[in-house]
Scaffold this motif. Structure first.
Motif, PDB file in Angstrom:
ATOM      1  N   VAL A   1      -5.196   4.266  -3.150  1.00 46.79           N
ATOM      2  CA  VAL A   1      -4.214   3.664  -3.306  1.00 46.79           C
ATOM      3  C   VAL A   1      -3.140   4.019  -4.875  1.00 46.79           C
ATOM      4  N   MET A   2      -3.713   5.306  -5.212  1.00 48.64           N
ATOM      5  CA  MET A   2      -3.131   5.857  -6.440  1.00 48.64           C
ATOM      6  C   MET A   2      -1.627   6.193  -6.429  1.00 48.64           C
ATOM      7  N   PRO A   3      -1.002   6.570  -5.433  1.00 44.12           N
ATOM      8  CA  PRO A   3       0.349   6.688  -5.432  1.00 44.12           C
ATOM      9  C   PRO A   3       1.131   5.367  -5.496  1.00 44.12           C
ATOM     10  N   ASP A   4       0.517   4.162  -4.896  1.00 45.29           N
ATOM     11  CA  ASP A   4       1.147   2.961  -5.180  1.00 45.29           C
ATOM     12  C   ASP A   4       0.925   2.513  -6.508  1.00 45.29           C
ATOM     13  N   LEU A   5      -0.226   2.700  -7.105  1.00 44.61           N
ATOM     14  CA  LEU A   5      -0.792   2.234  -8.394  1.00 44.61           C
ATOM     15  C   LEU A   5       0.032   3.017  -9.440  1.00 44.61           C
ATOM     16  N   GLN A   6       0.406   4.234  -9.224  1.00 43.77           N
ATOM     17  CA  GLN A   6       1.080   4.919 -10.202  1.00 43.77           C
ATOM     18  C   GLN A   6       2.493   4.462 -10.494  1.00 43.77           C
ATOM     19  N   GLY A   7       2.948   4.254  -9.124  1.00 44.44           N
ATOM     20  CA  GLY A   7       4.513   3.607  -9.074  1.00 44.44           C
ATOM     21  C   GLY A   7       4.756   2.443  -9.622  1.00 44.44           C
ATOM     22  N   ALA A   8       3.665   1.485  -9.382  1.00 43.95           N
ATOM     23  CA  ALA A   8       3.464   0.207 -10.147  1.00 43.95           C
ATOM     24  C   ALA A   8       3.392   0.268 -11.372  1.00 43.95           C
ATOM     25  N   TRP A   9       2.496   0.816 -12.106  1.00 43.22           N
ATOM     26  CA  TRP A   9       2.183   1.083 -13.304  1.00 43.22           C
ATOM     27  C   TRP A   9       2.826   2.081 -14.215  1.00 43.22           C
TER      28      TRP A   9
ATOM     29  N   SER B   1     -13.498   5.857   3.662  1.00 41.52           N
ATOM     30  CA  SER B   1     -12.863   4.360   4.374  1.00 41.52           C
ATOM     31  C   SER B   1     -11.616   4.160   3.642  1.00 41.52           C
ATOM     32  N   PRO B   2     -11.464   4.180   2.286  1.00 36.62           N
ATOM     33  CA  PRO B   2     -10.112   3.426   1.841  1.00 36.62           C
ATOM     34  C   PRO B   2      -9.174   4.085   2.097  1.00 36.62           C
ATOM     35  N   HIS B   3      -9.148   5.563   2.370  1.00 41.82           N
ATOM     36  CA  HIS B   3      -7.996   6.432   2.844  1.00 41.82           C
ATOM     37  C   HIS B   3      -7.682   5.938   3.968  1.00 41.82           C
ATOM     38  N   LEU B   4      -8.735   5.705   5.206  1.00 44.91           N
ATOM     39  CA  LEU B   4      -8.386   5.060   6.487  1.00 44.91           C
ATOM     40  C   LEU B   4      -7.476   3.692   6.402  1.00 44.91           C
ATOM     41  N   LEU B   5      -8.231   2.856   5.462  1.00 39.60           N
ATOM     42  CA  LEU B   5      -7.628   1.668   5.275  1.00 39.60           C
ATOM     43  C   LEU B   5      -6.178   1.674   4.954  1.00 39.60           C
ATOM     44  N   ARG B   6      -5.882   2.776   4.059  1.00 40.82           N
ATOM     45  CA  ARG B   6      -4.521   2.837   3.554  1.00 40.82           C
ATOM     46  C   ARG B   6      -3.532   3.433   4.439  1.00 40.82           C
TER      47      ARG B   6
END
Length: 392
Positions: free
Chosen positions: A35-43, A154-159
């Motif tokens: 979720v790094m792209p979302d996290l980087q954008g949010a923070w 697996s987290p990449h699949l969930l994303r």
């Protein structure tokens, strides 16, 4: 794995459940990376933050393995209850990390804690397997490390599946998966009849890394492998991001990392015919070659690009079970547990250095001239492994 290859004492469901629980528990490892792209954008985090957060997990895992070994936690308590307790605690730390209210420092602490409790999941899962498969541990280890790889992916699949989910929801889903794995194992897999004792950590065993040639060879082969492995996994989203975006990029990242499961399982099966040394060397050489080919493959046609990543993803981790097997086989009998703990701890320390270095450089330079330097690890590992086949 065929039923005929397993000891008769093991019920048919034991290995599949351990593998499934290992997969679920180790999904905590790369939850933030997905979720790094979302996290980087949010923070408003910089590109190098992915390396810092991954290193926090690695450092927590090192601390956890040492503490668990010194206190003989999995020896004093039932391993399956240790596994469950750490799955619950790790899931909680991961979920709390998803709600760190924009504080990078708070997230780093929670990622460190997640790594700490992973030390009660991955190694303890192997101990549980050893308690059921004392004669077939080599093949079982291939399945267990394969489960680690699949859990990491697996987290990449969930994303990819939850493209429109908030990033916090993806991390919460990973926590629920880990919790379910711990509950499943505790409820359905009792302690095995061949439960190995976990000896207290013997610091003097570290000397065997220098004085015992076979141990030195397999340990330093493993260190070279660790220089490449986790850094490659951290960089996979950036590599596939040169061609894909959004859900497609997440799905591709999952596929590349998950292919390592094939390398682990098939490698474990090939050991019976070719031996651990040859299987480890071939896979280490193949992944090292993939590093060196990066400047050309990054600009190659799509099919060649995909095949290159598929081979790299398969071989980058397929040698890992064999390095552990070789170290266990070559270590002095009285120091097997200590040496495995110390070698794993040093290997993860090497991964921290590599992750931090390459994450920092990837924020400043193109991937094409950078990725070949990952081959330093495989080249040094192969150099240290030379002659080991003649020793054993």
């Amino acid at each position: 794995m065929s039923a005929s290859s397993l000891p008769a004492a093991a019920p048919a469901h034991v290995l599949p459940v351990i593998v499934l629980a290992q997969f679920a528990g180790t999904s905590l490892w790369f939850a933030v990376n997905a979720v790094m792209p979302d996290l980087q954008g949010a923070w408003g985090l910089g590109p190098a933050a992915v390396g810092t957060l991954t290193s926090a997990v690695q450092l927590g895992f090192i601390a956890g393995t040492l503490v668990f070994a010194v206190l003989s936690v999995a020896d004093r308590f039932s391993p399956r209850w240790v596994f469950l307790a750490c799955a619950v605690a790790g899931a909680a730390c991961n979920a709390l990390g998803a709600h760190a209210a924009g504080s990078l420092d708070a997230l780093l602490v929670r990622r460190f804690a997640t790594g700490f409790f992973l030390a009660g999941i991955y190694p303890v899962g192997m101990k549980i397997a050893a308690s059921w498969y004392p004669q077939g541990l080599g093949a079982a280890l291939g399945w267990l490390v394969g489960a680690l790889v699949l859990g990491t992916a697996s987290p990449h699949l969930l994303r990819a599946v939850g493209t429109h989910w908030p990033w916090q929801q993806v991390m919460d889903a990973v926590s629920l998966l880990a919790l379910a794995g711990g509950l499943l194992l505790a409820a359905t897999v009792p302690d095995g009849p061949h439960l190995p004792r976990a000896a207290r950590l013997q610091w003097r065993a570290l000397g065997a890394l220098w004085t015992h040639r076979p141990v030195r060879a397999s340990a330093f082969g493993y260190f070279g492998h660790m220089w490449e492995l986790y850094t490659f996994w951290v960089l996979v989203p950036a590599i596939v991001g040169t061609r894909l975006a959004g859900a497609s990029a997440s799905a591709a990242a999952f596929a590349v990392i998950a292919l390592g499961t094939l390398g682990c399982v098939v490698g474990g099966l090939l050991v019976r015919r070719f031996g651990s040394v040859r299987v480890a060397n071939v896979q280490l050489a193949a992944s090292g070659l993939c590093c060196l080919l990066a400047p050309w493959m990054l600009h190659a046609p799509d099919l060649a690009f995909a095949l290159w990543l598929a081979v790299w993803g398969t071989t980058v981790v397929g040698d890992s079970p064999q390095f552990s097997t070789l170290t266990a086989q070559n270590a002095p009998r009285e120091a097997v547990g200590s040496l495995l703990t110390l070698v794993n701890s040093i290997g993860f320390a090497v991964s921290i250095v590599s992750i931090q270095l390459f994450a920092m450089l990837a924020a400043r330079f193109d991937l094409a001239p950078l990725l070949p330097w990952l081959a330093v690890g495989p080249v040094l590992g192969l150099w240290m492994m030379r002659g080991l086949g003649r020793v054993r």
